[in-house]
Design a protein around this motif. Sequence first.
Motif, PDB file in Angstrom:
ATOM      1  N   ASP A 198       5.727  -0.302  10.881  1.00 48.07           N
ATOM      2  CA  ASP A 198       6.756  -0.290   9.837  1.00 48.07           C
ATOM      3  C   ASP A 198       7.294  -1.683   9.546  1.00 48.07           C
ATOM      4  N   GLU A 199       7.540  -2.466  10.593  1.00 48.39           N
ATOM      5  CA  GLU A 199       8.267  -3.722  10.454  1.00 48.39           C
ATOM      6  C   GLU A 199       7.383  -4.960  10.442  1.00 48.39           C
ATOM      7  N   GLY A 200       6.112  -4.811  10.818  1.00 45.77           N
ATOM      8  CA  GLY A 200       5.233  -5.973  10.839  1.00 45.77           C
ATOM      9  C   GLY A 200       5.527  -6.924  11.978  1.00 45.77           C
ATOM     10  N   ARG A 240      19.649   1.676  10.002  1.00 45.90           N
ATOM     11  CA  ARG A 240      20.133   1.717   8.618  1.00 45.90           C
ATOM     12  C   ARG A 240      18.998   1.993   7.645  1.00 45.90           C
ATOM     13  N   GLN A 241      17.876   1.331   7.854  1.00 47.59           N
ATOM     14  CA  GLN A 241      16.744   1.518   6.966  1.00 47.59           C
ATOM     15  C   GLN A 241      16.258   2.959   7.004  1.00 47.59           C
ATOM     16  N   ASN A 242      16.233   3.532   8.193  1.00 46.26           N
ATOM     17  CA  ASN A 242      15.773   4.909   8.323  1.00 46.26           C
ATOM     18  C   ASN A 242      16.706   5.870   7.598  1.00 46.26           C
ATOM     19  N   VAL A 243      18.020   5.592   7.659  1.00 48.64           N
ATOM     20  CA  VAL A 243      18.999   6.458   7.005  1.00 48.64           C
ATOM     21  C   VAL A 243      18.955   6.278   5.488  1.00 48.64           C
ATOM     22  N   LEU A 244      18.910   5.015   5.041  1.00 50.22           N
ATOM     23  CA  LEU A 244      18.975   4.728   3.611  1.00 50.22           C
ATOM     24  C   LEU A 244      17.668   5.022   2.888  1.00 50.22           C
ATOM     25  N   ILE A 245      16.566   4.693   3.527  1.00 55.09           N
ATOM     26  CA  ILE A 245      15.276   4.809   2.865  1.00 55.09           C
ATOM     27  C   ILE A 245      14.548   6.078   3.255  1.00 55.09           C
ATOM     28  N   GLY A 246      14.743   6.511   4.494  1.00 58.34           N
ATOM     29  CA  GLY A 246      14.058   7.711   4.960  1.00 58.34           C
ATOM     30  C   GLY A 246      12.732   7.368   5.614  1.00 58.34           C
ATOM     31  N   PRO A 247      12.244   8.238   6.469  1.00 61.39           N
ATOM     32  CA  PRO A 247      11.006   7.958   7.204  1.00 61.39           C
ATOM     33  C   PRO A 247       9.733   8.205   6.405  1.00 61.39           C
ATOM     34  N   GLY A 260      13.200  -6.080   2.417  1.00 54.04           N
ATOM     35  CA  GLY A 260      11.771  -6.046   2.671  1.00 54.04           C
ATOM     36  C   GLY A 260      10.969  -5.094   1.807  1.00 54.04           C
ATOM     37  N   ILE A 261      11.608  -4.421   0.843  1.00 53.54           N
ATOM     38  CA  ILE A 261      10.869  -3.530  -0.029  1.00 53.54           C
ATOM     39  C   ILE A 261      11.138  -3.933  -1.480  1.00 53.54           C
ATOM     40  N   LEU A 299       0.813  -1.210   0.000  1.00 56.76           N
ATOM     41  CA  LEU A 299       0.000   0.000   0.000  1.00 56.76           C
ATOM     42  C   LEU A 299       0.847   1.261   0.000  1.00 56.76           C
ATOM     43  N   TRP A 300       2.074   1.140   0.551  1.00 56.36           N
ATOM     44  CA  TRP A 300       2.945   2.304   0.646  1.00 56.36           C
ATOM     45  C   TRP A 300       4.244   2.105  -0.129  1.00 56.36           C
ATOM     46  N   GLY A 301       4.718   3.165  -0.758  1.00 55.65           N
ATOM     47  CA  GLY A 301       6.071   3.204  -1.282  1.00 55.65           C
ATOM     48  C   GLY A 301       6.932   3.999  -0.317  1.00 55.65           C
ATOM     49  N   ASN A 302       8.216   4.148  -0.641  1.00 54.70           N
ATOM     50  CA  ASN A 302       9.122   4.868   0.249  1.00 54.70           C
ATOM     51  C   ASN A 302       9.986   5.833  -0.557  1.00 54.70           C
ATOM     52  N   SER A 303      10.860   6.535   0.124  1.00 62.24           N
ATOM     53  CA  SER A 303      11.604   7.631  -0.510  1.00 62.24           C
ATOM     54  C   SER A 303      12.361   7.227  -1.770  1.00 62.24           C
ATOM     55  N   PRO A 304      13.106   6.088  -1.800  1.00 58.46           N
ATOM     56  CA  PRO A 304      13.833   5.750  -3.032  1.00 58.46           C
ATOM     57  C   PRO A 304      12.931   5.556  -4.236  1.00 58.46           C
ATOM     58  N   ALA A 305      11.681   5.188  -3.990  1.00 60.53           N
ATOM     59  CA  ALA A 305      10.774   4.916  -5.103  1.00 60.53           C
ATOM     60  C   ALA A 305       9.911   6.110  -5.475  1.00 60.53           C
ATOM     61  N   LYS A 306      10.084   7.242  -4.773  1.00 66.24           N
ATOM     62  CA  LYS A 306       9.186   8.377  -4.980  1.00 66.24           C
ATOM     63  C   LYS A 306       9.154   8.829  -6.427  1.00 66.24           C
ATOM     64  N   ALA A 307      10.324   8.903  -7.069  1.00 63.48           N
ATOM     65  CA  ALA A 307      10.386   9.405  -8.441  1.00 63.48           C
ATOM     66  C   ALA A 307       9.700   8.474  -9.425  1.00 63.48           C
ATOM     67  N   THR A 308       9.451   7.237  -9.005  1.00 64.48           N
ATOM     68  CA  THR A 308       8.856   6.263  -9.920  1.00 64.48           C
ATOM     69  C   THR A 308       7.345   6.190  -9.779  1.00 64.48           C
ATOM     70  N   ILE A 309       6.803   6.859  -8.763  1.00 72.34           N
ATOM     71  CA  ILE A 309       5.378   6.773  -8.484  1.00 72.34           C
ATOM     72  C   ILE A 309       4.667   7.939  -9.155  1.00 72.34           C
ATOM     73  N   GLN A 310       3.680   7.637  -9.950  1.00 72.68           N
ATOM     74  CA  GLN A 310       2.978   8.688 -10.675  1.00 72.68           C
ATOM     75  C   GLN A 310       1.788   9.228  -9.898  1.00 72.68           C
ATOM     76  N   ASN A 311       1.222   8.442  -9.021  1.00 73.47           N
ATOM     77  CA  ASN A 311       0.009   8.840  -8.322  1.00 73.47           C
ATOM     78  C   ASN A 311       0.116   8.385  -6.877  1.00 73.47           C
ATOM     79  N   PHE A 312       0.401   9.314  -5.972  1.00 74.37           N
ATOM     80  CA  PHE A 312       0.640   8.924  -4.592  1.00 74.37           C
ATOM     81  C   PHE A 312       0.234  10.045  -3.646  1.00 74.37           C
TER      82      PHE A 312
END
Length: 500
Positions: free
Chosen positions: A179-181, A194-201, A434-435, A85-98
């Motif tokens: 976040d982690e299930g 690490r995930q918070n630094v690399l991917i962002g909140p 996990g993403i 249901l959710w994407g994250n910061s690295p994928a933001k540029a690839t999402i057209q509708n969010f």
Amino acid sequence: MSYTFFLLAVFTFQSLLCSTFAQPVDVSVDAQVLIIGGGVDAIIAASTLNENNITDFIILEGSDHLHSHLKKITFAGLEFAPGNLWGNSPAKATIQNFHESNYSSYTVYTDEGDDITRVAIKRETDLVAAFNFSTEAIIGDIEEGARPDLSQKATLARGGWIATSAVDKVMEWFNFDFDEGRSARDISTIQAFRQNVLIGPEKYFLLGNRTALDRLASILTEEQVRLNQRVRVVNQTEGFVRAVTEDGIEYTGNYTIVTSTVGVIQNGGITFDPPLPPWKSEEFCRFQMGTIDPIFLKFDTKFWDDTEFILHANDRHGYYPAFLNLEAEGLYPPGTNILIGFLTGEEAYRAELLTDDEVKAEILNVLRNIYGEDNVPDPVEFYMSRFATDPDLYGTFPTWPIGIIPEDAQTRLRANVGRVYFAPEGAGNVEYIGIPRGSFRDGAAAAEAVIGCLLEDECDEYSPVEPGAPPLCQDVKPYNPNKRRKNFNVRLLSTEKKFE
């Protein structure tokens, strides 16, 4: 038996074993490469093989659709992918509708219907302060190996946070479990950092968009995809690999890429013959699967708050703790009348063993406690995901266990065993576990290794030296997951344009 004869026998056995995995023998096979599982890793592995003119492969998927946990559903006329249901910061540029989720927009209620949002905000502030204080104090030592990794629960306690009240428990769930299930007691501090630094909140709610994966899957031909073929046995012998489905159908290939989740391996979903070596099976069993089950409810009228999230403070940790309001600002228009409830971890597993009617009764009881018996009608539509018990998944996504060395775990998870290669559905990537981006990289890495073996006769072999025992094959080059081969294309999706 003489000592000389014993040495000769050992040498002969080693030579035969090495030669078994060195070159394909002349047997009739169904495909050069069998890809077991049809998730993101499998689609990327297939795409990478295609790009390098290796089209003789077959994907064996157990369900009636590819990418199981990203499967789309239509609910109340809208399209969702419940497992993503959710994407994250690295994928933001690839999402057209969010929609960028606003986790500060929430209302918190007790079981008696009391609005305790002000108290919850204060306690969340204390939670974040404890997290920042403790993490700042220990994260450097953990990174350098000067002290062991801790559970997130222990890290919070070190900072003075202990969740005892209902409001504390729901705010801890909202910041960690969501976040982690999994519970904070099962979450690795170093990996969460690490995930918070690399991917962002930041998180981006996807409004029905998954074009990149759909486009890649659409290129596959009917001959390359076999649905409803759940593989139960993987056998490798005499230069080829045999995959046997639960219906007894056999497929043979020169190599195979296993893309099943660590949950499937842990739960015995696939039997390996010969068995996986201890170093491999142990690594799979160390990992965990996080589970986030969304529960969709469509009503005739909207009776809830306008905030983005409605949180439920209960003494029972994780008991229907959160609802997403799909009419919140930036999401869907008024009249959508949809709430999505969430369960994670052990509570998700418990609820999955119930019927839909039993789950519906529980969740409606929570909503009626909050908003009043007469204000909450029965939903006109209901849908619950059941990822923890799905035989093709056993969870929503993998998570790092506490106390591992991530780079070493990545090597072992990805390492091949003879002709069997592994792309463990996003678990084998240090940066993006996990993403979907991690799954992209796992799939590409496995395909790269197989391509190297097929086109360049460079077959990897990972043979850890057990204490007191010599390597079985002295002349096999060590497995190197960072090795870059230059003579073929690798779809690592390192640039955003590859998503477009």
